[in-house]
Design a protein around this motif. Structure first.
Motif, PDB file in Angstrom:
ATOM      1  N   ARG A 116      31.900  42.064  37.755  1.00  0.00           N
ATOM      2  CA  ARG A 116      31.044  43.269  37.624  1.00  0.00           C
ATOM      3  C   ARG A 116      30.245  43.858  38.617  1.00  0.00           C
ATOM      4  O   ARG A 116      30.662  45.023  39.348  1.00  0.00           O
ATOM      5  CB  ARG A 116      30.084  43.319  36.504  1.00  0.00           C
ATOM      6  N   PHE A 117      29.814  42.852  39.699  1.00  0.00           N
ATOM      7  CA  PHE A 117      29.189  43.060  40.631  1.00  0.00           C
ATOM      8  C   PHE A 117      30.280  43.693  41.947  1.00  0.00           C
ATOM      9  O   PHE A 117      29.996  44.656  42.493  1.00  0.00           O
ATOM     10  CB  PHE A 117      28.511  42.000  41.320  1.00  0.00           C
ATOM     11  N   ILE A 118      31.166  42.988  42.030  1.00  0.00           N
ATOM     12  CA  ILE A 118      32.207  43.046  43.004  1.00  0.00           C
ATOM     13  C   ILE A 118      32.823  44.834  42.800  1.00  0.00           C
ATOM     14  O   ILE A 118      33.199  45.439  43.489  1.00  0.00           O
ATOM     15  CB  ILE A 118      33.264  42.233  43.161  1.00  0.00           C
ATOM     16  N   THR A 119      33.053  44.905  41.319  1.00  0.00           N
ATOM     17  CA  THR A 119      33.791  46.060  41.068  1.00  0.00           C
ATOM     18  C   THR A 119      32.924  47.175  41.294  1.00  0.00           C
ATOM     19  O   THR A 119      33.264  48.405  41.717  1.00  0.00           O
ATOM     20  CB  THR A 119      33.916  46.050  39.341  1.00  0.00           C
ATOM     21  N   GLU A 120      31.385  47.051  41.005  1.00  0.00           N
ATOM     22  CA  GLU A 120      30.253  48.183  41.321  1.00  0.00           C
ATOM     23  C   GLU A 120      30.227  48.499  42.653  1.00  0.00           C
ATOM     24  O   GLU A 120      30.149  49.510  43.262  1.00  0.00           O
ATOM     25  CB  GLU A 120      29.251  47.937  40.623  1.00  0.00           C
ATOM     26  N   GLN A 121      30.395  47.289  43.609  1.00  0.00           N
ATOM     27  CA  GLN A 121      30.147  47.545  44.956  1.00  0.00           C
ATOM     28  C   GLN A 121      31.361  48.057  45.654  1.00  0.00           C
ATOM     29  O   GLN A 121      31.155  48.742  46.796  1.00  0.00           O
ATOM     30  CB  GLN A 121      29.853  46.254  45.683  1.00  0.00           C
ATOM     31  N   ASN A 122      32.650  47.770  45.133  1.00  0.00           N
ATOM     32  CA  ASN A 122      33.930  48.390  45.839  1.00  0.00           C
ATOM     33  C   ASN A 122      33.925  49.774  45.802  1.00  0.00           C
ATOM     34  O   ASN A 122      34.080  50.512  44.560  1.00  0.00           O
ATOM     35  CB  ASN A 122      34.998  47.716  45.191  1.00  0.00           C
ATOM     36  N   ASP A 123      34.083  50.543  46.666  1.00  0.00           N
ATOM     37  CA  ASP A 123      34.199  51.885  46.778  1.00  0.00           C
ATOM     38  C   ASP A 123      35.581  52.187  47.658  1.00  0.00           C
ATOM     39  O   ASP A 123      35.825  53.367  47.883  1.00  0.00           O
ATOM     40  CB  ASP A 123      33.009  52.502  47.557  1.00  0.00           C
ATOM     41  N   SER A 124      36.435  51.462  47.734  1.00  0.00           N
ATOM     42  CA  SER A 124      37.545  51.633  48.667  1.00  0.00           C
ATOM     43  C   SER A 124      38.951  51.265  47.784  1.00  0.00           C
ATOM     44  O   SER A 124      39.854  51.726  48.230  1.00  0.00           O
ATOM     45  CB  SER A 124      37.442  50.761  49.853  1.00  0.00           C
ATOM     46  N   GLY A 133      40.044  39.227  37.007  1.00  0.00           N
ATOM     47  CA  GLY A 133      39.142  40.539  36.661  1.00  0.00           C
ATOM     48  C   GLY A 133      39.452  41.642  37.743  1.00  0.00           C
ATOM     49  O   GLY A 133      39.300  42.472  37.687  1.00  0.00           O
ATOM     50  N   MET A 134      39.824  41.112  39.179  1.00  0.00           N
ATOM     51  CA  MET A 134      40.134  42.105  40.187  1.00  0.00           C
ATOM     52  C   MET A 134      41.311  42.956  39.577  1.00  0.00           C
ATOM     53  O   MET A 134      41.467  44.149  39.731  1.00  0.00           O
ATOM     54  CB  MET A 134      40.332  41.514  41.555  1.00  0.00           C
ATOM     55  N   ARG A 135      42.274  42.466  38.951  1.00  0.00           N
ATOM     56  CA  ARG A 135      43.548  42.762  38.547  1.00  0.00           C
ATOM     57  C   ARG A 135      43.056  43.829  37.231  1.00  0.00           C
ATOM     58  O   ARG A 135      43.729  45.005  37.365  1.00  0.00           O
ATOM     59  CB  ARG A 135      44.762  42.046  38.170  1.00  0.00           C
ATOM     60  N   GLU A 136      42.231  43.429  36.469  1.00  0.00           N
ATOM     61  CA  GLU A 136      41.982  44.342  35.326  1.00  0.00           C
ATOM     62  C   GLU A 136      41.321  45.446  35.665  1.00  0.00           C
ATOM     63  O   GLU A 136      41.483  46.435  35.142  1.00  0.00           O
ATOM     64  CB  GLU A 136      41.024  43.357  34.270  1.00  0.00           C
ATOM     65  N   ALA A 137      40.578  45.306  36.939  1.00  0.00           N
ATOM     66  CA  ALA A 137      39.722  46.534  37.362  1.00  0.00           C
ATOM     67  C   ALA A 137      40.602  47.450  38.311  1.00  0.00           C
ATOM     68  O   ALA A 137      40.167  48.509  38.776  1.00  0.00           O
ATOM     69  CB  ALA A 137      38.552  46.089  38.015  1.00  0.00           C
ATOM     70  N   GLY A 138      41.737  46.984  38.537  1.00  0.00           N
ATOM     71  CA  GLY A 138      42.718  47.813  39.209  1.00  0.00           C
ATOM     72  C   GLY A 138      42.214  47.728  40.916  1.00  0.00           C
ATOM     73  O   GLY A 138      42.569  48.702  41.478  1.00  0.00           O
ATOM     74  N   ILE A 139      41.626  46.705  41.384  1.00  0.00           N
ATOM     75  CA  ILE A 139      41.350  46.416  42.710  1.00  0.00           C
ATOM     76  C   ILE A 139      42.374  45.754  43.446  1.00  0.00           C
ATOM     77  O   ILE A 139      42.658  44.701  43.030  1.00  0.00           O
ATOM     78  CB  ILE A 139      39.864  45.868  42.592  1.00  0.00           C
ATOM     79  N   GLU A 140      42.682  46.283  44.597  1.00  0.00           N
ATOM     80  CA  GLU A 140      43.561  45.483  45.412  1.00  0.00           C
ATOM     81  C   GLU A 140      42.781  44.601  46.163  1.00  0.00           C
ATOM     82  O   GLU A 140      41.703  44.945  46.666  1.00  0.00           O
ATOM     83  CB  GLU A 140      44.227  46.485  46.308  1.00  0.00           C
ATOM     84  N   TYR A 141      43.407  43.174  46.110  1.00  0.00           N
ATOM     85  CA  TYR A 141      42.727  42.201  46.982  1.00  0.00           C
ATOM     86  C   TYR A 141      43.456  41.363  47.559  1.00  0.00           C
ATOM     87  O   TYR A 141      44.899  41.344  47.245  1.00  0.00           O
ATOM     88  CB  TYR A 141      41.864  41.449  45.860  1.00  0.00           C
ATOM     89  N   THR A 142      43.000  40.551  48.581  1.00  0.00           N
ATOM     90  CA  THR A 142      43.530  39.468  49.367  1.00  0.00           C
ATOM     91  C   THR A 142      42.498  38.588  49.355  1.00  0.00           C
ATOM     92  O   THR A 142      41.407  38.575  49.172  1.00  0.00           O
ATOM     93  CB  THR A 142      44.173  39.772  50.549  1.00  0.00           C
ATOM     94  N   SER A 143      42.868  37.171  49.638  1.00  0.00           N
ATOM     95  CA  SER A 143      42.165  36.125  49.631  1.00  0.00           C
ATOM     96  C   SER A 143      42.347  35.143  50.739  1.00  0.00           C
ATOM     97  O   SER A 143      43.557  34.979  51.291  1.00  0.00           O
ATOM     98  CB  SER A 143      42.037  35.399  48.495  1.00  0.00           C
ATOM     99  N   ARG A 144      41.223  34.369  50.994  1.00  0.00           N
ATOM    100  CA  ARG A 144      41.549  33.198  52.160  1.00  0.00           C
ATOM    101  C   ARG A 144      40.494  32.052  51.589  1.00  0.00           C
ATOM    102  O   ARG A 144      39.983  32.283  50.488  1.00  0.00           O
ATOM    103  CB  ARG A 144      40.971  33.821  53.318  1.00  0.00           C
ATOM    104  N   MET A 145      40.780  30.974  52.070  1.00  0.00           N
ATOM    105  CA  MET A 145      39.996  29.811  51.840  1.00  0.00           C
ATOM    106  C   MET A 145      39.677  28.767  52.638  1.00  0.00           C
ATOM    107  O   MET A 145      40.198  28.622  53.802  1.00  0.00           O
ATOM    108  CB  MET A 145      40.770  29.101  50.654  1.00  0.00           C
ATOM    109  N   THR A 146      38.333  28.205  52.573  1.00  0.00           N
ATOM    110  CA  THR A 146      38.149  27.146  53.541  1.00  0.00           C
ATOM    111  C   THR A 146      38.260  25.746  52.556  1.00  0.00           C
ATOM    112  O   THR A 146      37.484  25.674  51.528  1.00  0.00           O
ATOM    113  CB  THR A 146      36.839  27.168  53.883  1.00  0.00           C
ATOM    114  N   SER A 147      39.028  24.675  52.778  1.00  0.00           N
ATOM    115  CA  SER A 147      39.051  23.559  51.857  1.00  0.00           C
ATOM    116  C   SER A 147      39.344  22.234  52.585  1.00  0.00           C
ATOM    117  O   SER A 147      39.692  22.147  53.923  1.00  0.00           O
ATOM    118  CB  SER A 147      40.394  23.692  50.995  1.00  0.00           C
ATOM    119  N   ASN A 148      39.070  20.994  51.990  1.00  0.00           N
ATOM    120  CA  ASN A 148      39.530  19.739  52.460  1.00  0.00           C
ATOM    121  C   ASN A 148      40.776  19.591  52.488  1.00  0.00           C
ATOM    122  O   ASN A 148      41.509  18.478  53.111  1.00  0.00           O
ATOM    123  CB  ASN A 148      38.669  18.678  52.167  1.00  0.00           C
ATOM    124  N   GLY A 149      41.570  20.382  51.261  1.00  0.00           N
ATOM    125  CA  GLY A 149      43.096  20.245  51.031  1.00  0.00           C
ATOM    126  C   GLY A 149      43.416  18.929  50.378  1.00  0.00           C
ATOM    127  O   GLY A 149      44.629  18.891  49.938  1.00  0.00           O
TER     128      GLY A 149
END
Length: 459
Positions: A160-168, A193-209
């Motif tokens: 909900r927070f990301i959806t409300e904060q996103n204006d682009s 949740g991003m897909r349900e809200a119709g928000i286009e997104y990409t992601s990245r990660m930091t991990s030990n693998g």
């Protein structure tokens, strides 16, 4: 070798420029648009700018301006006055009025660039699904923190927070921890949740693998839309096992290398971060021998070294940085791209870090921070109340509150100007001087006169 104007004025040959400046590289295109030439003033004594990096190569003298990014062939006079043949150097800010506060000038230019630049059309969120981890790294950056994991209720509020904060309509999601793959279901749900809200997104990660499997890679390239990942590996097998100190006692060394290769083959850009100090440096040749044979698909794999914070804050950091500088051949001979940690920047950047760029860090409890390195006092709100203390975030990111030791540094435009930033190096100025020397020489060798009307990104 090269030297900076502020350190070595006595080494400058007093030679007034009677001819037009010979440009090797033009001013940063964006600064050229918004920054008017300086006006020479009668009766004022001018001296080399603190940002003027003077160096020699091939028997010729050059000066690179680390604020405007312009490079010229020739030498600067140790001092001069208006009307003595240095008008071009004064207009280009290679020479500035004696006693000028150039840190203030940098802050003013940064503010001007921010005001001029277009608003970013992608909002960044760095999400910590958990502070739990399956490793006990000897250098753990989250040592002493409770291994809290996001609850289902918090996960829904994050959406909900990301959806409300996103204006682009677009967001960039970063997964951090702890070990974020211990929060696999959290990542699943937030992406859903991003897909349900119709928000286009990409992601990245930091991990030990260590937890990456074929199924995880399918999620990465599918629902998670993960384009980049940073994997931490800390040297040869014996060093890796000792320093990672996994709870299960497993040897994940070869498994992580296989995962790196598989992710590269799947189209994911992999950046291997090798955390180093004197204890594991000697094993690096063996580590790269193993990488060469253990990672079969190297197409999208890069490697870089990062000194531990204890090294960066200590009095032996220069020695480690010099070893890192000389490691390029080791990396490239193993078949990987070399990802430099410090280098000469040829474009002006107003934003130097994620906090400055407006990204939001969300902890497992739902607290908001400007960056992942922030101490507790850096908290400025939560996902339920929003930025309840927006002034605290602004205070953290104040560019006009520069550390005293940084105000006269020629490399300030390539670093953070935040006095509140918890990341600090003991000998950062000397480290920069040594690491960018080769970049300056390469700049002289290319002798490019680059100018374009294309607006470059500044954050």
């Amino acid at each position: 070798m090269y030297h900076t104007a502020i350190h070595s004025k006595s080494k400058y040959i007093v030679r007034i420029f009677q001819e037009k400046m010979i440009e090797i590289r033009k001013t940063d295109p964006l600064l050229a648009k918004i920054l008017p030439p300086a006006c020479p003033a009668e009766g004022v004594t001018y001296v080399p700018s603190q940002y003027a990096l003077a160096f020699t190569h091939g028997g010729k003298h050059y000066v690179f301006h680390n604020l405007t990014k312009q490079c010229i062939e020739g030498e600067l006079p140790s001092s001069c006055r208006a009307g003595e043949g240095c008008a071009d150097l004064i207009k280009a800010r290679f020479l500035v009025p004696e006693g000028k506060d150039e840190c203030a000038t940098y802050n003013q230019i940064s503010s001007l660039v921010r005001a001029y630049s277009k608003k970013k059309d992608t909002r960044g969120f760095l999400i910590l699904p958990t502070l739990g981890c399956n490793a006990r790294c000897v250098y753990c950056y989250e040592e002493g923190m409770k291994p809290v994991t996001m609850t289902p209720e918090t996960v829904e509020q994050v959406i909900r927070f990301i959806t409300e904060q996103n204006d682009s309509g677009r967001v960039s999601l970063g997964w951090f921890g702890g070990e974020p793959l211990l929060g696999e279901k959290t990542i699943d749900r937030i992406c859903e949740g991003m897909r349900e809200a119709g928000i286009e997104y990409t992601s990245r990660m930091t991990s030990n693998g260590s937890l990456i499997t074929p199924e995880i890679i399918r999620k990465m390239t599918g629902d998670w839309k993960l384009g980049k990942i940073q994997i931490s590996m800390d040297g040869a097998r014996e060093d890796y096992i000792r320093r990672k100190n996994y709870y299960a006692g497993h040897d994940y060394y070869s498994k992580v290398m296989e995962a790196v290769s598989a992710m590269s083959e799947a189209g994911i850009a992999v950046n291997i971060r090798c955390n180093v100090d004197e204890e594991n440096w000697e094993g690096m040749p063996r580590f790269f021998d193993d990488l060469r044979t253990g990672v079969s698909n190297k197409d999208r794999v890069s490697v870089y070294f990062a000194p531990l914070n204890t090294v960066r804050l200590g009095n032996n950091d220069v020695a480690i940085w010099e070893k890192i500088r000389d490691s390029r051949q080791l990396i490239e001979e193993a078949g990987f791209r070399c990802q430099p940690f410090l280098r000469l920047n040829l474009r002006f950047r107003a934003c130097r870090c994620m906090a400055d760029g407006g990204s939001v860090v969300i902890t497992p409890e739902g607290s908001l921070y400007p960056c992942e390195h922030c101490p507790e006092e850096g908290r400025y709100g939560d996902i339920w109340q929003g930025a309840a203390d927006a002034d605290a975030r602004k205070e953290f990111c104040r560019v006009d509150r520069t550390r005293e030791k940084c105000r006269s540094c020629p490399f300030l435009p390539d670093c953070t100007s935040f006095a509140a930033c918890p990341v600090e190096d003991h000998d950062c100025r000397e480290v920069f001087e040594r690491l960018v020397a080769d970049d300056l020489k390469r700049l002289a060798e290319t002798k490019e006169s680059i100018h374009t009307d294309e607006e470059m990104p500044v954050c």
